[in-house]
Design a protein around this motif. Structure first.
Motif, short mmCIF file in Angstrom:
data_model
loop_
_atom_site.label_atom_id
_atom_site.label_comp_id
_atom_site.label_asym_id
_atom_site.label_seq_id
_atom_site.Cartn_x
_atom_site.Cartn_y
_atom_site.Cartn_z
N GLU A 245 98.39 75.31 -26.85
CA GLU A 245 98.50 75.85 -28.21
C GLU A 245 97.29 76.72 -28.53
OE1 GLU A 245 99.85 73.97 -32.40
OE2 GLU A 245 98.00 73.11 -31.58
N LEU A 246 97.53 77.83 -29.21
CA LEU A 246 96.44 78.65 -29.74
C LEU A 246 96.01 78.05 -31.07
CD1 LEU A 246 97.75 82.24 -28.90
CD2 LEU A 246 96.45 80.64 -27.47
N VAL A 247 94.72 77.82 -31.22
CA VAL A 247 94.25 77.07 -32.40
C VAL A 247 93.36 77.89 -33.32
CG1 VAL A 247 94.45 74.86 -31.21
CG2 VAL A 247 92.28 76.12 -31.11
N GLY A 248 92.99 79.11 -32.91
CA GLY A 248 92.18 79.95 -33.78
C GLY A 248 92.17 81.38 -33.27
N TYR A 249 91.99 82.32 -34.20
CA TYR A 249 91.87 83.72 -33.79
C TYR A 249 91.11 84.51 -34.84
CZ TYR A 249 95.20 86.08 -36.96
OH TYR A 249 95.82 86.64 -38.05
N SER A 250 90.55 85.64 -34.39
CA SER A 250 89.89 86.58 -35.27
C SER A 250 90.03 87.96 -34.65
CB SER A 250 88.41 86.21 -35.47
OG SER A 250 87.81 87.03 -36.45
N GLU A 251 89.93 89.01 -35.47
CA GLU A 251 90.16 90.35 -34.95
C GLU A 251 89.25 91.36 -35.61
OE1 GLU A 251 94.28 90.93 -35.83
OE2 GLU A 251 93.97 90.87 -38.00
N ILE A 252 88.90 92.40 -34.86
CA ILE A 252 88.14 93.52 -35.42
C ILE A 252 88.81 94.82 -35.04
CG2 ILE A 252 85.94 92.28 -35.48
CD1 ILE A 252 86.22 95.01 -32.92
N TYR A 253 88.59 95.85 -35.89
CA TYR A 253 89.18 97.17 -35.68
C TYR A 253 88.07 98.21 -35.72
CZ TYR A 253 93.54 94.77 -36.78
OH TYR A 253 94.61 93.89 -36.78
N TRP A 254 88.12 99.15 -34.76
CA TRP A 254 87.05 100.16 -34.64
C TRP A 254 87.66 101.48 -34.21
CZ3 TRP A 254 84.65 102.07 -29.85
CH2 TRP A 254 83.49 102.83 -30.08
N THR A 255 87.25 102.54 -34.87
CA THR A 255 87.69 103.90 -34.52
C THR A 255 86.49 104.67 -33.98
OG1 THR A 255 89.38 103.90 -36.25
CG2 THR A 255 88.69 106.04 -35.39
N PRO A 256 86.53 105.11 -32.72
CA PRO A 256 85.37 105.80 -32.14
C PRO A 256 84.90 107.01 -32.95
CG PRO A 256 86.91 105.18 -30.41
CD PRO A 256 87.59 104.88 -31.71
N GLN A 257 85.83 107.72 -33.61
CA GLN A 257 85.44 108.89 -34.42
C GLN A 257 84.70 108.47 -35.69
OE1 GLN A 257 88.46 108.18 -33.11
NE2 GLN A 257 89.73 110.03 -32.94
N ARG A 258 84.79 107.21 -36.06
CA ARG A 258 84.05 106.67 -37.21
C ARG A 258 83.19 105.52 -36.70
NH1 ARG A 258 86.58 104.13 -41.02
NH2 ARG A 258 85.39 105.06 -42.74
N ALA A 259 82.36 105.84 -35.71
CA ALA A 259 81.75 104.81 -34.87
C ALA A 259 80.92 103.79 -35.63
CB ALA A 259 80.89 105.48 -33.80
N SER A 260 80.30 104.19 -36.73
CA SER A 260 79.38 103.25 -37.39
C SER A 260 80.10 102.10 -38.09
CB SER A 260 78.51 104.00 -38.41
OG SER A 260 79.30 104.57 -39.43
#
Length: 334
Positions: A245-260
């Motif tokens: 079973e998967l019991v936890g998750y988290s995610e991030i999003y990043w666009t190289p053209q808006r790198a900071s």
């Protein structure tokens, strides 16, 4: 800008010309820089492409006010055809140079009419204190605040490596395994859909809706959309290797053209597994991934309901500081 003469008109992104979609993207970019002048600007092509995206089982409707080739205002209605059939979500933007002239009200009335025609009795939308006119506008429409989120920012240069090491350290012999994915492996897809639905346990304040159901098809569509706009997503997932079973998750999003700029998306741990440091593990793993893989990244932003004390506690301990506040409003149409 000249006197407003146009009325809102229906807009269909898939059949619109590229120039028409880019015109809406320019409005989005102008509104964004007005609210967030310190941020890297939006990528017009990315925003234009996103106008055509629809989640499986959902429908979107757009209205636009044009003046020549420029978009002065845009509104979007989004609702499911399969679940929460009473609900619609709205988004509305008016160019900063033509606000306070009644244009937003006209677009809002159009969206409300569309929602009623679709049989919806509840409309939700979000405002931010970075665009202060949103709150009185929402109140004028008769909407009520349903939940308030704190937007927080983490300066990556100030992140404690000792803290990351501590949160990444796990007891020997435990059954948990951490995965880092850009694309969900097919063997985990059904389990990942079940994991994402744990977000239904997040605080929802006074928002009136039933739990959302997420399918593997939904996840694959979201992945395709992310790929098409050139965005990078990393997902950290914790698996219980004894049960699978998967019991936890988290995610991030990043666009190289808006790198900071990095956006922290959802973070969820199954209620049965909370209190074991899994949220900290997930957040630390993604932060280290950003430091290693997202060249030029300077800060992370995330949102948490003010009533979500557990997640706010993790963020504060990591070094996130208040950045802004956003409110989700609810308007009953009956």
């Amino acid at each position: 800008m000249t006197t407003l003469l146009s009325n809102p008109s229906i807009f269909d992104p898939p059949t619109a010309t590229p120039a028409e979609r880019l015109a809406i993207a320019r409005l989005m970019a102008d509104c964004f820089v007005f609210a967030y002048p310190e941020d890297p600007p939006l990528v017009l092509e990315q925003e234009a492409a996103g106008l055509s995206f629809v989640t499986p089982g959902e429908k979107t409707e757009h209205v636009v006010v044009w003046e020549g080739g420029q978009v002065l205002a845009w509104g979007m209605l989004e609702y499911s055809l399969e679940q929460n059939l009473h609900l619609a979500r709205a988004r509305l933007l008016v160019h900063p140079e033509v606000r306070r002239r009644g244009l937003g009200r006209r677009v809002a009335e159009h969206l409300i009419s569309q929602a009623r025609q679709a049989g919806r009795t509840t409309l939700t939308f979000v405002t931010t204190d970075r665009a202060p006119a949103g709150q009185p506008f929402a109140e004028e429409l008769g909407a009520a605040p349903a939940i308030t989120d704190r937007r927080s920012q983490l300066n990556l240069a100030a992140v404690s490596t000792e803290l990351l090491d501590a949160w990444l350290s796990r007891p020997a012999g435990e059954a948990y395994q951490l995965h880092l994915w850009q694309t969900y492996p097919e063997a985990y897809l059904e389990r990942m859909a079940q994991m994402v639905m744990v977000m239904n346990t997040a605080p929802r304040g006074e928002l009136d809706y039933d739990d959302w159901k997420i399918t593997p098809e939904t996840l694959r569509t979201w992945e395709q959309q992310i790929h098409e706009v050139g965005e990078v997503r990393w997902t950290a997932v914790i698996e219980d290797t004894q049960s699978g079973e998967l019991v936890g998750y988290s995610e991030i999003y990043w666009t190289p053209q808006r790198a900071s700029a990095v956006d922290q998306g959802a973070t969820a741990v199954r209620p049965s597994e909370r209190g074991r440091g899994l949220g900290k593990w997930l957040k630390a793993a993604l932060t280290r991934q950003i430091l290693q893989q997202c060249s030029g990244a300077q800060f992370i932003r995330t949102s948490n309901a003010n009533e979500n004390a557990a997640m706010l506690g993790i963020n504060v301990a990591m070094g996130f500081e208040p950045f802004s506040e956003q409110t989700e409003w609810q308007l009953h149409l009956i």
